[in-house]
Scaffold this motif. Structure first.
Motif, mmCIF file in Angstrom:
data_model
loop_
_atom_site.group_PDB
_atom_site.id
_atom_site.type_symbol
_atom_site.label_atom_id
_atom_site.label_comp_id
_atom_site.label_asym_id
_atom_site.label_seq_id
_atom_site.Cartn_x
_atom_site.Cartn_y
_atom_site.Cartn_z
ATOM 1 N N UNK A 7 0.857 -1.183 0.000
ATOM 2 C CA UNK A 7 0.000 0.000 0.000
ATOM 3 C C UNK A 7 0.895 1.235 0.000
ATOM 4 N N UNK A 8 0.668 2.115 -0.952
ATOM 5 C CA UNK A 8 1.429 3.362 -1.018
ATOM 6 C C UNK A 8 0.855 4.338 0.005
ATOM 7 N N UNK A 9 1.669 4.730 0.968
ATOM 8 C CA UNK A 9 1.232 5.659 2.016
ATOM 9 C C UNK A 9 1.501 7.107 1.641
ATOM 10 N N UNK A 10 2.653 7.347 0.997
ATOM 11 C CA UNK A 10 2.985 8.710 0.573
ATOM 12 C C UNK A 10 4.078 8.660 -0.490
ATOM 13 N N UNK A 11 4.150 9.723 -1.284
ATOM 14 C CA UNK A 11 5.180 9.891 -2.306
ATOM 15 C C UNK A 11 5.681 11.317 -2.269
ATOM 16 N N UNK A 25 9.057 6.917 -2.083
ATOM 17 C CA UNK A 25 7.785 6.418 -1.581
ATOM 18 C C UNK A 25 7.917 5.905 -0.149
ATOM 19 N N UNK A 26 6.790 5.930 0.539
ATOM 20 C CA UNK A 26 6.648 5.282 1.845
ATOM 21 C C UNK A 26 5.523 4.275 1.670
ATOM 22 N N UNK A 27 5.802 2.983 1.968
ATOM 23 C CA UNK A 27 4.864 1.905 1.681
ATOM 24 C C UNK A 27 4.623 1.034 2.907
ATOM 25 N N UNK A 28 3.476 0.354 2.880
ATOM 26 C CA UNK A 28 3.102 -0.597 3.917
ATOM 27 C C UNK A 28 2.948 -1.963 3.273
ATOM 28 N N UNK A 29 3.664 -2.962 3.796
ATOM 29 C CA UNK A 29 3.548 -4.330 3.277
ATOM 30 C C UNK A 29 2.327 -5.012 3.900
ATOM 31 N N UNK A 30 1.814 -6.092 3.290
ATOM 32 C CA UNK A 30 0.680 -6.818 3.888
ATOM 33 C C UNK A 30 0.984 -7.350 5.285
ATOM 34 N N UNK A 31 2.256 -7.562 5.601
ATOM 35 C CA UNK A 31 2.637 -8.042 6.927
ATOM 36 C C UNK A 31 2.739 -6.908 7.945
ATOM 37 N N UNK A 32 2.484 -5.660 7.506
ATOM 38 C CA UNK A 32 2.498 -4.530 8.423
ATOM 39 C C UNK A 32 3.818 -3.800 8.543
ATOM 40 N N UNK A 33 4.788 -4.128 7.701
ATOM 41 C CA UNK A 33 6.085 -3.449 7.739
ATOM 42 C C UNK A 33 6.040 -2.165 6.927
ATOM 43 N N UNK A 34 6.647 -1.125 7.448
ATOM 44 C CA UNK A 34 6.800 0.135 6.721
ATOM 45 C C UNK A 34 8.119 0.068 5.951
ATOM 46 N N UNK A 35 8.058 0.352 4.652
ATOM 47 C CA UNK A 35 9.251 0.388 3.805
ATOM 48 C C UNK A 35 9.444 1.840 3.383
#
Length: 186
Positions: A7-11, A25-35
């Protein structure tokens, strides 16, 4: 199949130009990790074609490539302009500009992505047949292109000898040779 989409949280755009846009980008994985940060390069889509003359000669081009600092043998292609209504239109335009040839048929060979990890664009591949020289080249200011006509066996040998190094062009050549029945998958 499990959902693996992020999930794209911000760009945040870091750089914008006609030829390259870079974003963080700031992203959220299905496992709940922020990338974060995850860098993405945005480009316009590209087109390339294995172009055959009326007598089945392959139209190759030679041009200098700054990225690798060498003059390379490639197939015709280029960037889709914002005004191009379709990849087919862009390919016909690029073929005419770079080679001076017009073609009877343009067969789509699919699309591939150069680097799915960090680039957003596709390369649309074509097989152009029945080529006939109709005008002189109409090159951009930064282009110096030599047109080289080769037989299909000569091009096959270049591939086997790893003499064509642009991965998107190698892919286009392989798809076209498969379509023409000039290459076997073993």
């Amino acid at each position: 199949m499990m959902n693996m989409d992020w999930t794209l949280l911000s760009s945040e755009y870091l750089f914008r130009d006609n030829w390259l846009t870079a974003r963080k980008d700031r992203c959220l994985t299905p496992q709940g990790n922020i990338v974060e940060p995850y860098y993405v390069l945005e480009y316009s889509d590209w087109v390339n074609a294995v172009a055959l003359t009326e007598d089945n000669q392959v139209i190759m081009i030679r041009q200098y490539r700054q990225g690798v600092g060498r003059t390379l043998l490639e197939i015709p292609g280029g960037t889709m302009d914002k005004t191009d209504p379709s990849p087919e239109f862009a390919m016909e335009r690029e073929l005419l500009e770079e080679t001076g040839y017009a073609f009877k048929e343009l067969i789509p060979m699919g699309k591939v992505a150069a680097n799915t990890a960090s680039s957003n664009n596709y390369t649309h591949m074509f097989l152009a047949t029945g080529g006939r020289k109709v005008k002189e080249q109409d090159l951009d200011d930064n282009e110096e292109i030599e047109v080289v006509l080769m037989s299909i066996p000569e091009v096959q040998q270049l591939l086997m000898d790893n003499k064509i190094i642009h991965s998107l062009h190698v892919t286009g050549l392989c798809y076209a040779l498969l379509h023409l029945g000039k290459m076997e998958m073993k």
